[in-house]
Design an enzyme around this catalytic site. Structure first.
Site, PDB file in Angstrom:
ATOM      1  N   ARG A  62       5.325 -13.063   9.778  1.00  0.00           N
ATOM      2  CA  ARG A  62       5.794 -11.919   9.657  1.00  0.00           C
ATOM      3  C   ARG A  62       7.293 -11.726  10.169  1.00  0.00           C
ATOM      4  NH1 ARG A  62       1.897  -7.458   9.229  1.00  0.00           N
ATOM      5  NH2 ARG A  62       3.330  -6.045   9.817  1.00  0.00           N
ATOM      6  N   LYS A  98       4.271   0.755   9.505  1.00  0.00           N
ATOM      7  CA  LYS A  98       4.464   2.063   8.886  1.00  0.00           C
ATOM      8  C   LYS A  98       3.661   3.185   9.732  1.00  0.00           C
ATOM      9  CE  LYS A  98       2.792   0.150   5.159  1.00  0.00           C
ATOM     10  NZ  LYS A  98       2.394  -0.248   3.521  1.00  0.00           N
ATOM     11  N   GLU A 109       0.745  -1.140  -0.217  1.00  0.00           N
ATOM     12  CA  GLU A 109       0.022   0.043   0.084  1.00  0.00           C
ATOM     13  C   GLU A 109       0.890   1.267   0.090  1.00  0.00           C
ATOM     14  OE1 GLU A 109      -2.732   0.441   3.373  1.00  0.00           O
ATOM     15  OE2 GLU A 109      -3.749   2.301   2.583  1.00  0.00           O
TER      16      GLU A 109
HETATM   17  P1  ATP Z   1       2.284  -2.093   8.145  1.00  0.00           P
HETATM   18  O1  ATP Z   1       1.752  -2.937   8.850  1.00  0.00           O
HETATM   19  O2  ATP Z   1       3.876  -1.701   8.357  1.00  0.00           O
HETATM   20  O3  ATP Z   1       1.591  -0.973   7.606  1.00  0.00           O
HETATM   21  P2  ATP Z   1       1.352  -3.581   5.918  1.00  0.00           P
HETATM   22  O4  ATP Z   1       1.176  -5.079   5.861  1.00  0.00           O
HETATM   23  O5  ATP Z   1       0.255  -2.702   6.147  1.00  0.00           O
HETATM   24  O6  ATP Z   1       2.472  -2.990   6.910  1.00  0.00           O
HETATM   25  P3  ATP Z   1       1.572  -3.359   2.843  1.00  0.00           P
HETATM   26  O7  ATP Z   1       1.952  -2.431   2.162  1.00  0.00           O
HETATM   27  O8  ATP Z   1       0.120  -3.796   3.057  1.00  0.00           O
HETATM   28  O9  ATP Z   1       2.044  -3.127   4.568  1.00  0.00           O
HETATM   29  O10 ATP Z   1       2.236  -4.931   2.861  1.00  0.00           O
HETATM   30  C1  ATP Z   1       2.804  -5.387   1.444  1.00  0.00           C
HETATM   31  C2  ATP Z   1       3.091  -6.606   1.659  1.00  0.00           C
HETATM   32  O11 ATP Z   1       4.256  -6.854   2.635  1.00  0.00           O
HETATM   33  C3  ATP Z   1       2.021  -7.564   2.358  1.00  0.00           C
HETATM   34  O12 ATP Z   1       1.896  -8.735   1.530  1.00  0.00           O
HETATM   35  C4  ATP Z   1       2.597  -7.832   3.717  1.00  0.00           C
HETATM   36  O13 ATP Z   1       1.941  -8.993   4.108  1.00  0.00           O
HETATM   37  C5  ATP Z   1       3.904  -7.912   3.507  1.00  0.00           C
HETATM   38  N1  ATP Z   1       4.537  -7.435   4.920  1.00  0.00           N
HETATM   39  C6  ATP Z   1       4.331  -6.415   5.749  1.00  0.00           C
HETATM   40  N2  ATP Z   1       4.940  -6.308   6.757  1.00  0.00           N
HETATM   41  C7  ATP Z   1       5.562  -7.361   6.885  1.00  0.00           C
HETATM   42  C8  ATP Z   1       6.478  -8.059   7.919  1.00  0.00           C
HETATM   43  N3  ATP Z   1       6.803  -7.449   9.111  1.00  0.00           N
HETATM   44  N4  ATP Z   1       7.090  -9.188   7.515  1.00  0.00           N
HETATM   45  C9  ATP Z   1       6.549  -9.820   6.372  1.00  0.00           C
HETATM   46  N5  ATP Z   1       6.077  -9.544   5.492  1.00  0.00           N
HETATM   47  C10 ATP Z   1       5.273  -8.234   5.726  1.00  0.00           C
HETATM   48 MG    MG Z   2      -1.686  -3.405   4.692  1.00  0.00          MG
END
Ligand code: ATP
Ligand code: MG
Length: 580
Positions: free
Chosen positions: A279, A289, A42
């Site tokens: 994760r 984020k 995102e």
């Molecule tokens: P945040 O919680 O930091 O906002 P998010 O999961 O909302 O992160 P996205 O941009 O939606 O962020 O994530 C893109 C991809 O990265 C998704 O497939 C998510 O599963 C993966 N991802 C995000 N954080 C992690 C993590 N800590 N470890 C592994 N994969 C991750």
């Molecule tokens: Mg997300």
């Protein structure tokens, strides 16, 4: 969460469980043997090292099995998203060394998703709810108790259609209505209790579609469909989405298989499959984020690329290399068990990487002047190997002369026989890659601080000559005064003072390590003068230069460096506590 210390040797590593699934699918000819993945960030913040775990998986699977990995921006919430983030995400993925097939945006599918929603309404599978978010949440029930149906659940189809269209025309205020899927308020999986498909957002224009849309699809209604429209075969994500998987499948069931209606070029049998892995969490940092944005906005760090941040650009500015980050991902591997990775493993990985490649240079952090009283002449240029014992990695020139900077701690006016470095009384000490000297005395100021150390040198002891083989018990660092350069060093430490800031009560900002940055001015050898310039771009990507400052640690040239001022960031110290 349990603490894992995992160290698989990448070469010897067996298939991870996702690779096993992919190989089974290939063997069975699932989806015609096609492999297509996507990385779906995102664009509401910068990529962090957690995302890199997903990137290595998504791109890695495509690379390994001759498939393709596309980049898809999951841009369904205009209130939080921005093109700035789109650009930095692309840049960071390129820097990591991955190549996507195509770039897609969930917003490319707004039209198709809207049409699908209309179809759901017409088929009696969706309704417009006028309750508040709180009311809807209250009616959800618990995993063991069924939820309560909304009073709007049985609204006539025609009315749902009119209201949804009014929502899209901007006639309904934000928050006043949502479109919900009509599934099952008693389902043990809470995500089936009439999940929200669409909400109204009129307060922010979308960074790509502007004011065209007033309704925006929720994650659950957008993600699987986007996968489907693109032809994704393996939709790999993190474990928190495991409970969403049945809903992911439910929505796709409505227009594939027996319900196929031509929304995919791959025919009725094509199905994207979601698979989940654990994760990445790392000690002494946060991996969200939202929290990072807060640190940036409130000036608690210098920006998204502050070298203390776990962002890709922060790690890069800290001196991490793409190779080290990828090796780290290989070491931790992919499982179904959530855990916490020791930050020491990350440091261990970059240290091992830089050990092989970073040229060594002398730098003096707490300088005192050394005068070699029997040294005559203007000075000379010595040649030192960039990495001792590795002539193939090149050499550098070191100016030598009568006046040098040495570390204050390398001289003691009175020392016992356990001190092997400089002290008057006949002990010989080698100046790194240079001559052997003996201290003869020192000069002090009125307060008794040593201002100058005096020594004599042995002209026949130069390194690289026959006399250079003579052994001493200690070797000390030095830089020649006339050619030395002042450099600013930024000594970074962990961002948080506690191991798992996310697990603590209270405000995470109170847990920041107050001593995470120390700035010093040091003396460094003149060969680093070559670094006094703007960053060099290769293929549009800035090149980082790494050094080991002898006895001090690994450092990288900071992009704030100008023609007048060298700035070095400490990547990590030399000492490795991880393996102990
Ligand atoms: P945040 O919680 O930091 O906002 P998010 O999961 O909302 O992160 P996205 O941009 O939606 O962020 O994530 C893109 C991809 O990265 C998704 O497939 C998510 O599963 C993966 N991802 C995000 N954080 C992690 C993590 N800590 N470890 C592994 N994969 C991750
Ligand atoms: Mg997300």
């Amino acid at each position: 969460m349990e603490m894992c210390k995992c160290e698989n040797e990448p070469e010897a590593r067996s298939l991870n469980f996702i690779e096993q699934i992919v190989e089974k699918d290939l063997a069975e000819g699932v989806n015609g043997g096609r492999i297509q993945t996507r990385f779906p960030p995102e664009p509401n913040g910068y990529l962090h090292i957690g995302h890199v775990k997903a990137i290595c998986m998504d791109f890695g699977i495509a690379e390994k099995y001759n498939g393709v990995c596309n980049l898809r921006f999951d841009d369904t919430n205009p209130a939080k998203e921005d093109t700035e983030y789109v650009e930095t995400i692309e840049r960071d993925i390129r820097w990591l060394g991955f190549k996507w097939g195509q770039i897609f945006y969930a917003s490319d599918y707004f039209e198709q998703l809207y049409d699908l929603a209309i179809r759901f309404i017409k088929e009696g599978k969706a309704y417009v709810d006028e309750q508040t978010a709180e009311q809807i949440a209250e009616q959800k029930g618990t995993p063991t108790e069924p939820g309560v149906a909304s009073p709007y659940r049985d609204r006539p189809i025609e009315e749902n259609l009119q209201l949804f269209e009014a929502m899209q025309r901007g006639e309904i205020e934000e928050g006043k209505m949502v479109l919900r899927a009509k599934i099952d308020m008693a389902n043990p999986n809470m995500h089936f209790r009439d999940p929200i498909m669409y909400r109204i957002i009129t307060s922010h224009p979308h960074h790509r579609t502007g004011r065209k849309w007033n309704v925006y699809p929720m994650y659950d209604f957008a993600h699987g469909q986007s996968d489907y429209f693109e032809g994704v075969t393996h939709s790999i994500c993190t474990l928190e989405f495991e409970v969403h998987r049945p809903l992911y499948d439910y929505f796709i069931d409505q227009f594939s298989g027996a319900n196929f209606c031509g929304l995919s070029p791959y025919g009725p049998d094509y199905r994207p499959k979601q698979r989940e892995f654990n994760r990445l969490n790392i000690t002494y940092t946060v991996m969200s984020k939202r929290k990072m944005l807060q640190l940036v906005k409130e000036g608690l760090v210098a920006g998204w690329d502050d070298p203390r941040m776990p962002t890709v650009c922060g790690l890069r500015r800290r001196g991490y290399t793409p190779q080290a980050i990828r090796t780290f991902m290989d070491k931790i591997g992919y499982t179904k068990v959530e855990g916490m990775i020791d930050q020491g493993l990350l440091e261990h990985t970059i240290r091992e990487d830089l050990k092989e490649t970073a040229p060594r240079v002398c730098a003096i952090f707490d300088p005192v002047k050394l005068v070699i009283t029997n040294y005559e002449g203007e000075g000379e240029t010595l040649v030192a190997e960039n990495i001792d014992g590795h002539p193939e990695l090149g050499t550098r020139e070191m100016k030598f002369g009568r006046e040098l900077w040495i570390e204050r701690g390398d001289f003691l006016e009175e020392a016992d026989n356990k001190f092997y470095r400089l002290s008057p009384g006949g002990r010989e000490v080698r100046l790194k890659a240079s001559y052997i000297i003996q201290a003869t005395g020192c000069e002090k100021d009125a307060e008794g601080n040593i201002t100058t150390v005096y020594a004599t040198y042995d002209p026949d002891s130069k390194s690289g000559t026959e006399g250079g083989n003579r052994k001493t018990k200690a070797t000390i660092n030095w830089v020649e005064c006339n050619s030395a350069l002042d450099a600013e060093v930024r000594l970074y430490d962990r961002l948080f003072a506690v191991e798992n800031p996310s697990a603590e009560e209270g405000d995470f900002r109170d847990l920041l390590n107050p001593n995470s940055l120390e700035v010093k001015t040091i003396k460094i050898e003149g060969s680093l003068r070559s670094e006094l310039h703007e960053p060099v771009l290769v293929d549009g990507i800035e090149q980082e230069n790494h050094y080991q400052l002898l006895k001090q640690g690994y450092f990288v040239v900071d992009p704030d460096t100008t023609a007048d001022k060298l700035i070095l960031n400490r990547t990590c110290s030399l000492k490795d506590n991880y393996l102990k």
